[in-house]
Design a protein around this motif. Structure first.
Motif, PDB file in Angstrom:
ATOM      1  N   PHE A   1      26.184   0.793   8.141  1.00 64.72           N
ATOM      2  CA  PHE A   1      25.338  -0.282   7.596  1.00 64.72           C
ATOM      3  C   PHE A   1      23.980  -0.309   8.295  1.00 64.72           C
ATOM      4  O   PHE A   1      22.961  -0.578   7.663  1.00 64.72           O
ATOM      5  CB  PHE A   1      26.052  -1.641   7.746  1.00 64.72           C
ATOM      6  N   SER A   2      23.973  -0.004   9.573  1.00 62.82           N
ATOM      7  CA  SER A   2      22.674  -0.039  10.256  1.00 62.82           C
ATOM      8  C   SER A   2      21.793   1.129   9.793  1.00 62.82           C
ATOM      9  O   SER A   2      20.577   0.990   9.625  1.00 62.82           O
ATOM     10  CB  SER A   2      22.900  -0.096  11.769  1.00 62.82           C
ATOM     11  N   MET A   3      22.422   2.276   9.504  1.00 65.85           N
ATOM     12  CA  MET A   3      21.645   3.404   8.956  1.00 65.85           C
ATOM     13  C   MET A   3      21.142   3.059   7.547  1.00 65.85           C
ATOM     14  O   MET A   3      20.007   3.371   7.181  1.00 65.85           O
ATOM     15  CB  MET A   3      22.515   4.662   8.906  1.00 65.85           C
ATOM     16  N   LEU A   4      22.005   2.405   6.773  1.00 65.73           N
ATOM     17  CA  LEU A   4      21.600   2.036   5.408  1.00 65.73           C
ATOM     18  C   LEU A   4      20.483   0.996   5.434  1.00 65.73           C
ATOM     19  O   LEU A   4      19.585   1.008   4.583  1.00 65.73           O
ATOM     20  CB  LEU A   4      22.815   1.519   4.633  1.00 65.73           C
ATOM     21  N   GLU A   5      20.523   0.127   6.432  1.00 68.77           N
ATOM     22  CA  GLU A   5      19.487  -0.892   6.542  1.00 68.77           C
ATOM     23  C   GLU A   5      18.118  -0.234   6.749  1.00 68.77           C
ATOM     24  O   GLU A   5      17.112  -0.641   6.160  1.00 68.77           O
ATOM     25  CB  GLU A   5      19.832  -1.840   7.706  1.00 68.77           C
ATOM     26  N   LYS A   6      18.118   0.824   7.570  1.00 71.69           N
ATOM     27  CA  LYS A   6      16.844   1.546   7.804  1.00 71.69           C
ATOM     28  C   LYS A   6      16.331   2.135   6.486  1.00 71.69           C
ATOM     29  O   LYS A   6      15.143   2.070   6.179  1.00 71.69           O
ATOM     30  CB  LYS A   6      17.064   2.675   8.818  1.00 71.69           C
ATOM     31  N   SER A   7      17.249   2.714   5.714  1.00 75.48           N
ATOM     32  CA  SER A   7      16.853   3.280   4.421  1.00 75.48           C
ATOM     33  C   SER A   7      16.345   2.180   3.495  1.00 75.48           C
ATOM     34  O   SER A   7      15.353   2.342   2.777  1.00 75.48           O
ATOM     35  CB  SER A   7      18.039   3.979   3.764  1.00 75.48           C
ATOM     36  N   TRP A   8      17.049   1.079   3.510  1.00 81.20           N
ATOM     37  CA  TRP A   8      16.710  -0.073   2.669  1.00 81.20           C
ATOM     38  C   TRP A   8      15.283  -0.534   2.951  1.00 81.20           C
ATOM     39  O   TRP A   8      14.500  -0.820   2.054  1.00 81.20           O
ATOM     40  CB  TRP A   8      17.734  -1.171   2.975  1.00 81.20           C
ATOM     41  N   GLN A   9      14.964  -0.576   4.242  1.00 82.26           N
ATOM     42  CA  GLN A   9      13.650  -1.080   4.636  1.00 82.26           C
ATOM     43  C   GLN A   9      12.522  -0.180   4.134  1.00 82.26           C
ATOM     44  O   GLN A   9      11.393  -0.625   3.988  1.00 82.26           O
ATOM     45  CB  GLN A   9      13.554  -1.221   6.169  1.00 82.26           C
TER      46      GLN A   9
ATOM     47  N   GLY B   1      12.241   1.005   1.226  1.00 83.65           N
ATOM     48  CA  GLY B   1      11.888   0.658  -0.143  1.00 83.65           C
ATOM     49  C   GLY B   1      11.563   1.883  -0.985  1.00 83.65           C
ATOM     50  O   GLY B   1      10.594   1.918  -1.729  1.00 83.65           O
ATOM     51  N   GLU B   2      12.387   2.918  -0.848  1.00 81.83           N
ATOM     52  CA  GLU B   2      12.197   4.123  -1.680  1.00 81.83           C
ATOM     53  C   GLU B   2      13.481   4.376  -2.459  1.00 81.83           C
ATOM     54  O   GLU B   2      14.578   4.361  -1.884  1.00 81.83           O
ATOM     55  CB  GLU B   2      11.858   5.333  -0.812  1.00 81.83           C
ATOM     56  N   LEU B   3      13.325   4.633  -3.727  1.00 74.78           N
ATOM     57  CA  LEU B   3      14.472   4.731  -4.636  1.00 74.78           C
ATOM     58  C   LEU B   3      15.552   5.697  -4.146  1.00 74.78           C
ATOM     59  O   LEU B   3      16.725   5.414  -4.228  1.00 74.78           O
ATOM     60  CB  LEU B   3      13.977   5.173  -6.021  1.00 74.78           C
ATOM     61  N   LEU B   4      15.122   6.852  -3.657  1.00 74.47           N
ATOM     62  CA  LEU B   4      16.102   7.906  -3.380  1.00 74.47           C
ATOM     63  C   LEU B   4      16.658   7.851  -1.967  1.00 74.47           C
ATOM     64  O   LEU B   4      17.561   8.607  -1.618  1.00 74.47           O
ATOM     65  CB  LEU B   4      15.448   9.272  -3.630  1.00 74.47           C
ATOM     66  N   GLN B   5      16.094   6.940  -1.164  1.00 76.08           N
ATOM     67  CA  GLN B   5      16.434   6.948   0.252  1.00 76.08           C
ATOM     68  C   GLN B   5      17.871   6.505   0.545  1.00 76.08           C
ATOM     69  O   GLN B   5      18.555   7.096   1.366  1.00 76.08           O
ATOM     70  CB  GLN B   5      15.440   6.077   1.026  1.00 76.08           C
TER      71      GLN B   5
ATOM     72  N   PRO C   1       0.840  -1.206   0.000  1.00 78.22           N
ATOM     73  CA  PRO C   1       0.000   0.000   0.000  1.00 78.22           C
ATOM     74  C   PRO C   1       0.875   1.256   0.000  1.00 78.22           C
ATOM     75  O   PRO C   1       2.068   1.189   0.289  1.00 78.22           O
ATOM     76  CB  PRO C   1      -0.795  -0.113   1.303  1.00 78.22           C
ATOM     77  N   GLN C   2       0.274   2.386  -0.286  1.00 76.66           N
ATOM     78  CA  GLN C   2       1.026   3.646  -0.284  1.00 76.66           C
ATOM     79  C   GLN C   2       1.683   3.856   1.074  1.00 76.66           C
ATOM     80  O   GLN C   2       1.092   3.489   2.102  1.00 76.66           O
ATOM     81  CB  GLN C   2       0.076   4.808  -0.549  1.00 76.66           C
ATOM     82  N   PRO C   3       2.887   4.423   1.097  1.00 74.35           N
ATOM     83  CA  PRO C   3       3.564   4.607   2.395  1.00 74.35           C
ATOM     84  C   PRO C   3       2.715   5.465   3.332  1.00 74.35           C
ATOM     85  O   PRO C   3       2.310   6.578   2.969  1.00 74.35           O
ATOM     86  CB  PRO C   3       4.867   5.317   2.020  1.00 74.35           C
ATOM     87  N   ALA C   4       2.467   4.905   4.517  1.00 69.83           N
ATOM     88  CA  ALA C   4       1.528   5.550   5.437  1.00 69.83           C
ATOM     89  C   ALA C   4       2.008   6.945   5.819  1.00 69.83           C
ATOM     90  O   ALA C   4       1.209   7.889   5.885  1.00 69.83           O
ATOM     91  CB  ALA C   4       1.372   4.678   6.678  1.00 69.83           C
ATOM     92  N   ASP C   5       3.329   7.082   6.045  1.00 71.03           N
ATOM     93  CA  ASP C   5       3.811   8.394   6.492  1.00 71.03           C
ATOM     94  C   ASP C   5       3.611   9.459   5.412  1.00 71.03           C
ATOM     95  O   ASP C   5       3.121  10.559   5.673  1.00 71.03           O
ATOM     96  CB  ASP C   5       5.283   8.304   6.921  1.00 71.03           C
ATOM     97  N   ARG C   6       3.932   9.107   4.185  1.00 69.25           N
ATOM     98  CA  ARG C   6       3.761  10.078   3.092  1.00 69.25           C
ATOM     99  C   ARG C   6       2.275  10.399   2.885  1.00 69.25           C
ATOM    100  O   ARG C   6       1.885  11.535   2.682  1.00 69.25           O
ATOM    101  CB  ARG C   6       4.353   9.533   1.793  1.00 69.25           C
ATOM    102  N   ARG C   7       1.488   9.354   2.910  1.00 63.04           N
ATOM    103  CA  ARG C   7       0.047   9.508   2.696  1.00 63.04           C
ATOM    104  C   ARG C   7      -0.525  10.463   3.762  1.00 63.04           C
ATOM    105  O   ARG C   7      -1.301  11.365   3.458  1.00 63.04           O
ATOM    106  CB  ARG C   7      -0.597   8.120   2.792  1.00 63.04           C
ATOM    107  N   ALA C   8      -0.095  10.239   5.014  1.00 67.62           N
ATOM    108  CA  ALA C   8      -0.614  11.049   6.122  1.00 67.62           C
ATOM    109  C   ALA C   8      -0.207  12.511   5.940  1.00 67.62           C
ATOM    110  O   ALA C   8      -1.029  13.418   6.117  1.00 67.62           O
ATOM    111  CB  ALA C   8      -0.079  10.518   7.441  1.00 67.62           C
ATOM    112  N   ARG C   9       1.045  12.728   5.536  1.00 71.53           N
ATOM    113  CA  ARG C   9       1.510  14.114   5.364  1.00 71.53           C
ATOM    114  C   ARG C   9       0.776  14.791   4.219  1.00 71.53           C
ATOM    115  O   ARG C   9       0.422  15.966   4.284  1.00 71.53           O
ATOM    116  CB  ARG C   9       3.014  14.132   5.102  1.00 71.53           C
ATOM    117  N   LEU C  10       0.544  14.018   3.189  1.00 70.30           N
ATOM    118  CA  LEU C  10      -0.164  14.553   2.022  1.00 70.30           C
ATOM    119  C   LEU C  10      -1.595  14.921   2.390  1.00 70.30           C
ATOM    120  O   LEU C  10      -2.112  15.964   2.008  1.00 70.30           O
ATOM    121  CB  LEU C  10      -0.146  13.489   0.924  1.00 70.30           C
ATOM    122  N   LYS C  11      -2.216  14.061   3.174  1.00 73.82           N
ATOM    123  CA  LYS C  11      -3.611  14.301   3.572  1.00 73.82           C
ATOM    124  C   LYS C  11      -3.702  15.490   4.519  1.00 73.82           C
ATOM    125  O   LYS C  11      -4.599  16.316   4.408  1.00 73.82           O
ATOM    126  CB  LYS C  11      -4.166  13.053   4.282  1.00 73.82           C
TER     127      LYS C  11
END
Ligand code: NA7
Length: 854
Positions: free
Chosen positions: A263-271, A273-277, A218-228
């Protein structure tokens, strides 16, 4: 019956052409939109290969110009698949009756500017000729598949597919032996689908690519919430962001944390699932190869986690190009494909394809038969669709010819010699390095506003001026130069198409910055453009404000911190503030040796610091005077730059302290600076330097002191100096030059701060003395050779330049460096602002030259 004489012809009915059509209609411009396909959608019409998806989340990849769409259209997923995006385009086209304004299955074959009529004449594949005042290419950046450039492609008698021209009907690979050539985004997205059906799949990889799981859902909840919660704020953030997607900007260097922490910071970004993160996890991924390598290592470790065969995992692991310099991909089970028993990976760097045959592919001594070949070999990106149309501008010059050595544009929107011609997301605009939706809307709105403004002012034609185009080229190069893009063979660099010029095609300065520049050009009366019409002729050479991108980024970051103004502080507070800031800066390079000591100043001992190169001495000596408006700073306050100059120029730098105002007002600093020079000259050998090779250097107030002591040395018969290096120097306190008005606000050293400095340092009367204002000297003859560096956005720019001019007129040898896009402080920010590097390199070579033959 469609009109054959309109205000605007638009080529392409993708998201750009559709929105432009809407805006033209809304504003009463007649138009024809010509589209080669039989429906709207552009990229999403053509790229129908299985698994085709948008890599930008649907919260961000949608039109914002019709707010109702946010309610009327609900995306089913975070990353929408091609059929859904195409349906969205169709939905919008129906809702706004856009279909009625588009001619489908029509190609533009030729377009020529008629300078007498001030119109474009456009010939189409249907034999029609349309005339129009304006001509817009909304043809997309990735719309012309490139020639696969492999011998024998036309011999193959099996099924052939090109990802960018996928058939409309479903393709079934069940039971088939399939070859896929290429491992870019299209291959990476389609491969799992093809592998699921094929009996046998062979993947021919030339360059391994970085890819991360899209984690679709589903659409990312955080982005969706900010948009709304606040759609307008969210959209403004997107528009002013670096990439067109709201995102927190990293402030941490990948090299400032342990590998484990990185690596632990990158793992958070990885999770996420956003291209630019991933690339935005650290501040220096795009500009520092070592920092980038941390990300590369992380990404490669992920491949090895998934792919069971270590050799295959290694072949799939990108080596040799920095993360982000080839388009990183998002996938769903791409690397997993290579664990399937019927899938084989062929590294064509080791086993080159020799030829496509009637029945298959010959490579490195092997011959394999296939039922189908899929070419996922990419596009003639950015310029292919534009120059493929025969476009002739003024004086019979074609665009293809003009762009032979690389596309030249002004703002990526227009190009000299082609009046009333516009490109949407053209080369020289953020385009493929941005969220396309945001960039498309910005370009459409710019063109609309330009047309409206022209109509209101009675102009018929608009054409960029050659100077503006050149400024833009230089600015784009400046931006590219500080990144890692140029070291990689990518389609961003035109490297995928043989014979294509090698330049960074998109603008890398960022979406927000780019928008500001384009808006400024319009709001300040078409800066950089020549306009004509109704007997009127306007030329506005500008220039638009083009800062070095890293400098501007720093200014933005400083603005967010809302730092207190220096001039509101007491000198003690200001010193404390500067000391605290200095603890946060990068240390600068290592030098051979650093020695601290004291020397006798005019009123007591003062400190010095020697920076000695690692090479064998004795070295030439540069007596260095720090910046700080005579109020702030010390012999160690310019430490990183002293190290940098020492290392680059292979000279010994002796940074000397001097007394500061208001405790010791003018001429205390001068007296100390002079004593320092004499003392160094008298003790050169003991200090390990060369007594007959001495120069002075200084930054800002220190540049003022260096200039003053150079005059004193001349007037007092020595010490003999080989040169003076003055970095953004204060040379005349008796008046304020025009650069104070131009750059007096917002560039760190403000008019007010400079006044605060002067007030502490010298009375109005004293400012007129030569020892405060060296520019006022009666004669500047017989001074040592000078190198003078001024920053484009420095209030002190004009007085630095005036000193250079005056020296030169007095017969002194002068080298002037005008640091494009720099402010007063930026050149000194070693390792923090990469754009200063080339300026300091020139300064260092200037220093070396002082001593040549001495
Ligand atoms: P890309 O990203 O240009 O990928 C094309 C791929 O095809 C890439 O792996 C190329 O290798 C490979 N290629 C190209 N020519 C050849 C030849 N002659 N032999 C072997 N391999 C070849 O295009 P895509 O369609 O995947 O993606 C385009 C964009 O669409 C994507 O970046 C997103 O923005 C969406 P190379 O890397 O050149 O060595």
């Amino acid at each position: 019956m469609a009109k054959s004489n309109v205000d605007v012809v638009v080529v392409g009915a993708g998201f750009a052409g559709m929105y432009l059509l809407h805006e033209l209609r809304q504003n009463g411009f007649s138009s024809r939109v010509l589209e080669a396909g039989d429906d709207v959608g552009g990229t999403w019409y053509w790229n129908r290969y299985p698994g085709a998806r948008c890599d930008i989340a649907t919260t961000d990849y949608q039109y914002t110009w019709d707010p109702e769409l946010f309610e009327e259209w609900q995306w089913s997923e975070k990353h929408a698949a091609q059929p859904e995006i195409l349906r969205y385009a169709q939905f919008v086209a129906k809702k706004h009756d856009l279909y009625s304004g588009i001619d489908f299955e029509v190609r533009v074959e030729k377009a020529a500017w008629d300078d007498a009529a001030k119109k474009w004449s456009i010939h189409t594949s249907t034999g029609e000729t349309i005339t129009s005042r304006h001509y817009v290419m909304a043809t997309g950046c990735l719309s012309v598949p490139k020639d696969p450039d492999i011998s024998g492609t036309d011999r193959f008698t099996g099924d052939v597919y090109v990802t960018g021209r996928w058939p409309h009907e479903e393709v079934d690979f069940t039971g088939k032996r399939v070859a896929v050539i290429g491992t870019g985004s299209s291959a990476i997205q389609s491969m799992p689908h093809i592998a699921a059906q094929a009996k046998e799949l062979v993947v021919f990889q030339r360059t391994a690519n970085f890819s991360m799981p899209a984690q679709n859902g589903p659409q990312p909840a955080d982005r969706r919430a900010r948009l709304k919660a606040d759609r307008i704020a969210y959209q403004s953030e997107a528009r002013m962001s670096p990439t067109g997607v709201p995102m927190e900007m990293a402030t941490v260097s990948a090299l400032s944390v342990s590998r484990e922490e990185a690596f632990s910071m990158l793992e958070k970004s990885w999770q996420k699932g956003e291209l630019l993160q991933i690339g935005a996890t650290f501040s220096d991924v795009g500009i520092n190869r070592a920092a980038n390598e941390v990300v590369c290592d992380f990404m490669r470790s992920k491949i090895h986690e998934v792919v069971k065969d270590p050799e295959t995992a290694e072949t799939l692991s990108p080596r040799g190009h920095a993360y982000g310099t080839k388009r990183p991909c998002m996938d769903t089970n791409y690397f997993e494909v290579f664990n399937m028993p019927h899938v084989r990976l062929v590294d064509i760097r080791k086993k080159p394809i020799t030829s496509i045959t009637e029945t298959g592919i010959d490579f490195a001594g092997e011959s394999q038969e296939f039922d189908a070949i899929v070419y996922a070999t990419g596009f003639d990106a950015m310029t292919g669709a534009i120059v493929n149309v025969d476009i002739t501008g003024k004086n019979g010059i074609t665009l293809k010819k003009k762009w032979e050595s690389g596309p030249l544009t002004y703002l990526g929107l227009t190009t000299v010699g082609f009046p009333n011609f516009y490109m949407i997301t053209g080369p020289g605009s953020p385009s493929v390095l941005s969220n396309m939706m945001v960039s498309i809307e910005q370009h459409v709105e710019w063109i609309r506003d330009a047309l409206l403004d022209m109509r209101a002012k009675g102009f018929d034609t608009i054409e960029p001026m050659p100077e503006a185009e050149e400024d833009w080229r230089v600015h784009c190069t400046d931006c590219a130069d500080i990144t890692l893009f140029q070291d990689t063979n990518s389609w961003y660099m035109g490297a995928n198409v043989p014979g294509k010029p090698r330049v960074l095609f998109p603008y890398i300065g960022g979406v927000g910055r780019y928008r500001r520049i384009c808006t400024e050009a319009l709001q300040r009366g078409f800066v950089g453009f020549e306009m004509q019409g109704n007997g009127k002729h306007q030329m506005n050479p500008g220039p638009v404000r083009l800062m070095q991108p890293d400098v501007e980024m720093m200014l933005d970051a400083m603005a967010m911190l809302e730092l207190p103004p220096i001039e509101a502080m007491s000198p003690a507070e200001a010193r404390g503030f500067m000391d605290a800031s200095a603890t946060m800066r990068a240390p600068g390079p290592d030098v051979g040796e650093i020695v601290d000591g004291t020397f006798p100043g005019a009123a007591g001992d003062l400190e010095y610091r020697i920076y000695r190169p690692a090479s064998q001495g004795p070295h030439p000596i540069v007596v260095y005077y720090h910046g700080g408006g005579w109020v702030l700073g010390s012999h160690t306050s310019d430490d990183p730059m002293c190290r940098d100059l020492c290392e680059r120029a292979d000279v010994m730098i002796i940074s000397v302290n001097y007394r500061h105002a208001p405790e010791a007002r003018f001429p205390a600093a001068v007296d100390d600076a002079w004593e320092a020079l004499k003392w160094v000259a008298g003790n050169a050998r003991q200090l390990g330097g060369s007594a007959d090779r001495i120069a002075v250097a200084g930054w800002s107030a220190g540049g003022n002191l260096a200039a003053v002591v150079a005059q004193m040395a001349r007037d007092n018969g020595g010490p003999a100096l080989c040169g003076q290096l003055l970095l953004t120097p204060v040379t005349d306190g008796s008046r304020q030059s025009a650069s104070y008005d131009e750059n007096g606000e917002g560039y760190v050293l403000t008019k007010n701060v400079m006044e605060w400095f002067w007030n502490h340092y010298a009375s109005t009367e004293d400012r007129k003395q030569v020892k405060a204002s060296p520019l006022l000297a009666k004669s500047l003859a017989n001074l040592p050779p000078a190198m003078i560096v001024t920053g484009q956005f420095d209030p002190l720019r004009d007085e630095g330049n005036a000193y250079a001019r005056a020296l030169s007129e007095a017969g002194v040898q002068v080298k002037r460096i005008q640091a494009r896009g720099h402010i007063h402080t930026s050149i000194t920010m070693v390792d923090m602002l990469p754009s200063g590097k080339s300026v300091r390199a020139k300064m260092a070579s200037g220093l070396r030259e002082f001593f040549v033959g001495k």
